[in-house]
Write a protein that holds these residues in place. Structure first.
Motif, PDB file in Angstrom:
ATOM      1  N   MET A 113       0.823  -1.206   0.000  1.00 40.05           N
ATOM      2  CA  MET A 113       0.000   0.000   0.000  1.00 40.05           C
ATOM      3  C   MET A 113       0.860   1.260   0.000  1.00 40.05           C
ATOM      4  O   MET A 113       0.614   2.201  -0.758  1.00 40.05           O
ATOM      5  N   VAL A 114       1.896   1.266   0.831  1.00 42.48           N
ATOM      6  CA  VAL A 114       2.773   2.439   0.899  1.00 42.48           C
ATOM      7  C   VAL A 114       3.582   2.568  -0.385  1.00 42.48           C
ATOM      8  O   VAL A 114       3.798   3.679  -0.888  1.00 42.48           O
ATOM      9  N   ARG A 115       4.027   1.451  -0.936  1.00 45.84           N
ATOM     10  CA  ARG A 115       4.772   1.505  -2.192  1.00 45.84           C
ATOM     11  C   ARG A 115       3.901   2.095  -3.305  1.00 45.84           C
ATOM     12  O   ARG A 115       4.348   2.943  -4.087  1.00 45.84           O
ATOM     13  N   ALA A 116       2.627   1.674  -3.360  1.00 42.47           N
ATOM     14  CA  ALA A 116       1.717   2.217  -4.377  1.00 42.47           C
ATOM     15  C   ALA A 116       1.493   3.713  -4.180  1.00 42.47           C
ATOM     16  O   ALA A 116       1.439   4.474  -5.147  1.00 42.47           O
ATOM     17  N   ALA A 117       1.393   4.138  -2.916  1.00 37.91           N
ATOM     18  CA  ALA A 117       1.203   5.566  -2.641  1.00 37.91           C
ATOM     19  C   ALA A 117       2.414   6.367  -3.083  1.00 37.91           C
ATOM     20  O   ALA A 117       2.282   7.443  -3.694  1.00 37.91           O
ATOM     21  N   PHE A 118       3.608   5.859  -2.797  1.00 35.18           N
ATOM     22  CA  PHE A 118       4.822   6.561  -3.202  1.00 35.18           C
ATOM     23  C   PHE A 118       4.944   6.631  -4.723  1.00 35.18           C
ATOM     24  O   PHE A 118       5.409   7.633  -5.282  1.00 35.18           O
ATOM     25  N   LEU A 119       4.527   5.576  -5.401  1.00 33.27           N
ATOM     26  CA  LEU A 119       4.559   5.590  -6.865  1.00 33.27           C
ATOM     27  C   LEU A 119       3.616   6.646  -7.421  1.00 33.27           C
ATOM     28  O   LEU A 119       3.936   7.327  -8.407  1.00 33.27           O
ATOM     29  N   LYS A 120       2.454   6.802  -6.785  1.00 31.67           N
ATOM     30  CA  LYS A 120       1.518   7.829  -7.226  1.00 31.67           C
ATOM     31  C   LYS A 120       2.096   9.231  -7.035  1.00 31.67           C
ATOM     32  O   LYS A 120       1.875  10.122  -7.861  1.00 31.67           O
ATOM     33  N   VAL A 121       2.821   9.417  -5.950  1.00 34.02           N
ATOM     34  CA  VAL A 121       3.459  10.715  -5.716  1.00 34.02           C
ATOM     35  C   VAL A 121       4.501  10.981  -6.797  1.00 34.02           C
ATOM     36  O   VAL A 121       4.594  12.094  -7.341  1.00 34.02           O
ATOM     37  N   LEU A 122       5.291   9.971  -7.127  1.00 41.67           N
ATOM     38  CA  LEU A 122       6.321  10.140  -8.150  1.00 41.67           C
ATOM     39  C   LEU A 122       5.702  10.376  -9.524  1.00 41.67           C
ATOM     40  O   LEU A 122       6.246  11.110 -10.351  1.00 41.67           O
ATOM     41  N   GLU A 123       4.555   9.741  -9.777  1.00 41.24           N
ATOM     42  CA  GLU A 123       3.892   9.927 -11.060  1.00 41.24           C
ATOM     43  C   GLU A 123       3.278  11.320 -11.169  1.00 41.24           C
ATOM     44  O   GLU A 123       3.425  12.012 -12.174  1.00 41.24           O
ATOM     45  N   ALA A 124       2.554  11.721 -10.130  1.00 41.33           N
ATOM     46  CA  ALA A 124       1.824  12.993 -10.183  1.00 41.33           C
ATOM     47  C   ALA A 124       2.724  14.204  -9.965  1.00 41.33           C
ATOM     48  O   ALA A 124       2.439  15.293 -10.465  1.00 41.33           O
TER      49      ALA A 124
ATOM     50  N   GLU B   6       2.538  19.880  -3.411  1.00 41.05           N
ATOM     51  CA  GLU B   6       2.479  19.619  -1.974  1.00 41.05           C
ATOM     52  C   GLU B   6       2.322  18.108  -1.764  1.00 41.05           C
ATOM     53  O   GLU B   6       1.206  17.595  -1.706  1.00 41.05           O
ATOM     54  N   PRO B   7       3.414  17.358  -1.655  1.00 42.27           N
ATOM     55  CA  PRO B   7       3.319  15.898  -1.547  1.00 42.27           C
ATOM     56  C   PRO B   7       2.577  15.409  -0.295  1.00 42.27           C
ATOM     57  O   PRO B   7       1.855  14.413  -0.354  1.00 42.27           O
ATOM     58  N   VAL B   8       2.770  16.097   0.832  1.00 45.84           N
ATOM     59  CA  VAL B   8       2.151  15.619   2.075  1.00 45.84           C
ATOM     60  C   VAL B   8       0.630  15.682   2.010  1.00 45.84           C
ATOM     61  O   VAL B   8      -0.049  14.688   2.314  1.00 45.84           O
ATOM     62  N   PRO B   9       0.024  16.814   1.624  1.00 40.92           N
ATOM     63  CA  PRO B   9      -1.436  16.811   1.469  1.00 40.92           C
ATOM     64  C   PRO B   9      -1.927  15.813   0.425  1.00 40.92           C
ATOM     65  O   PRO B   9      -3.009  15.231   0.583  1.00 40.92           O
ATOM     66  N   PHE B  10      -1.138  15.604  -0.628  1.00 47.53           N
ATOM     67  CA  PHE B  10      -1.507  14.612  -1.644  1.00 47.53           C
ATOM     68  C   PHE B  10      -1.586  13.220  -1.027  1.00 47.53           C
ATOM     69  O   PHE B  10      -2.548  12.468  -1.255  1.00 47.53           O
ATOM     70  N   LEU B  11      -0.573  12.862  -0.232  1.00 49.06           N
ATOM     71  CA  LEU B  11      -0.571  11.553   0.424  1.00 49.06           C
ATOM     72  C   LEU B  11      -1.712  11.438   1.424  1.00 49.06           C
ATOM     73  O   LEU B  11      -2.359  10.375   1.529  1.00 49.06           O
ATOM     74  N   ALA B  12      -1.970  12.513   2.158  1.00 51.35           N
ATOM     75  CA  ALA B  12      -3.066  12.487   3.136  1.00 51.35           C
ATOM     76  C   ALA B  12      -4.403  12.239   2.442  1.00 51.35           C
ATOM     77  O   ALA B  12      -5.211  11.415   2.893  1.00 51.35           O
ATOM     78  N   ALA B  13      -4.630  12.936   1.327  1.00 53.66           N
ATOM     79  CA  ALA B  13      -5.874  12.749   0.581  1.00 53.66           C
ATOM     80  C   ALA B  13      -5.942  11.350  -0.029  1.00 53.66           C
ATOM     81  O   ALA B  13      -7.017  10.732  -0.094  1.00 53.66           O
ATOM     82  N   TYR B  14      -4.801  10.837  -0.455  1.00 55.33           N
ATOM     83  CA  TYR B  14      -4.751   9.496  -1.056  1.00 55.33           C
ATOM     84  C   TYR B  14      -5.163   8.434  -0.043  1.00 55.33           C
ATOM     85  O   TYR B  14      -6.037   7.604  -0.309  1.00 55.33           O
TER      86      TYR B  14
END
Length: 304
Positions: free
Chosen positions: A63-74, A78-86
């Motif tokens: 789950m965390v790996r998928a979230a990090f991949l989404k951050v790298l893709e997008a 603001e990465p932190v709010p993006f992860l929080a919303a994800y």
């Protein structure tokens, strides 16, 4: 090699004592414990598993790996709010899926539409690889809805998704209807991935196009209204930029950029202002957006 000093021996003694104490504490027979029970590691994980094993078995690692991949893709600003919303959306989707009745097909479909809409907004469409991955996520999500024998997206679900995109992102109703007439297909038809991607991408590009046109109108006249001749000159330049060309694709991009460049636009507006007699009439923002959108829609290929 130099001999060990008394200071090193004194420092090693407490470490050895701590290790022995930890070994006794994690032993199943320590303090009268039941030898038949599995050992508990220092991190509290049963079976003596390491923290990494626990995270892997619980699905946290993936789950965390998928979230990090989404951050790298997008690549959000603001990465932190993006992860929080994800993670919030993941938790919300999971909770709603658990609460929804398995036999309530309309409710299940709405949940999948929510998730598909969310997936399409994870990355900007200019990030092609990330956008294609998100389109695949949305397509797979909608393809499992209901109890159909064959997986896939039909025209009814595809059409509902496009309507939702237009509605939630504030596309003017008249413009949305003109777009949907070109993109919708029959409810019973099977929608391929390529068609699904084409429809979603066209909606998102038009939404951004209208937003840019809104900003352009404000720059031309602001809240007081923009001069009608100036607006017509800008719309004419926009139409010329989107005119079909026989040139290769990179050359077409350069031609369009040159047509919409500041120098060309300024010249067109100067000519329009010079031809204006008297005060001139103003063009309403709604008309400007409608005409700008019609220029875009004239280039959209109908799916039927």
């Amino acid at each position: 090699m130099a001999a060990e000093g008394p200071g090193l021996k004194m420092a090693a003694a407490p470490l050895e004592k701590m290790a022995a104490t930890e070994k006794r504490r994690t032993s199943p027979a320590a303090a009268g414990g039941d030898p038949s029970r599995p050992a508990v590691a220092a991190n509290g994980v049963p079976g003596g598993h390491s923290a990494a094993c626990f995270l892997l078995e619980a699905g946290v690692t993936d789950m965390v790996r998928a979230a990090f991949l989404k951050v790298l893709e997008a690549r959000p600003e603001e990465p932190v709010p993006f992860l929080a919303a994800y993670f919030e959306k993941l938790a919300q989707s999971s909770a709603e899926a658990d609460e929804a009745d398995a036999g309530d097909l309309p409710r299940q479909l709405q949940l999948r539409l929510d998730r598909a809409t969310w997936a399409l907004g994870l990355a900007h469409h200019s990030h092609r690889t990330a956008f294609d991955n998100n389109v695949g996520m949305a397509y797979d999500c909608l393809g499992t809805a209901g109890k159909r024998k064959k997986p896939g997206v039909n025209g009814k679900v595809y059409s509902e998704l496009l309507r939702r995109l237009c509605r939630e992102m504030g596309l003017p109703e008249e413009v949305a209807q003109s777009l949907l007439r070109k993109l919708l297909c029959r409810e019973h038809e099977a929608v391929s991935f390529d068609l699904f991607r084409y429809g979603a991408l066209t909606c998102l590009v038009l939404l951004e196009f209208v937003a840019k046109a809104d900003t352009l109108y404000d720059a031309l006249g602001g809240s007081g209204g923009a001069d009608k001749r100036v607006c017509a000159a800008v719309l004419g330049a926009l139409e010329e930029a989107l005119r079909p060309s026989t040139a290769a694709l990179p050359v077409r991009y350069l031609e369009a950029g040159c047509t919409l460049g500041p120098d060309r636009l300024a010249l067109a507006m100067d000519i329009a202002l010079a031809e204006r007699k008297g005060g001139g009439m103003a063009m309403k923002k709604e008309e400007f957006l409608r005409r700008a959108a019609s220029v875009f829609l004239s280039k959209v290929k109908a799916v039927n």
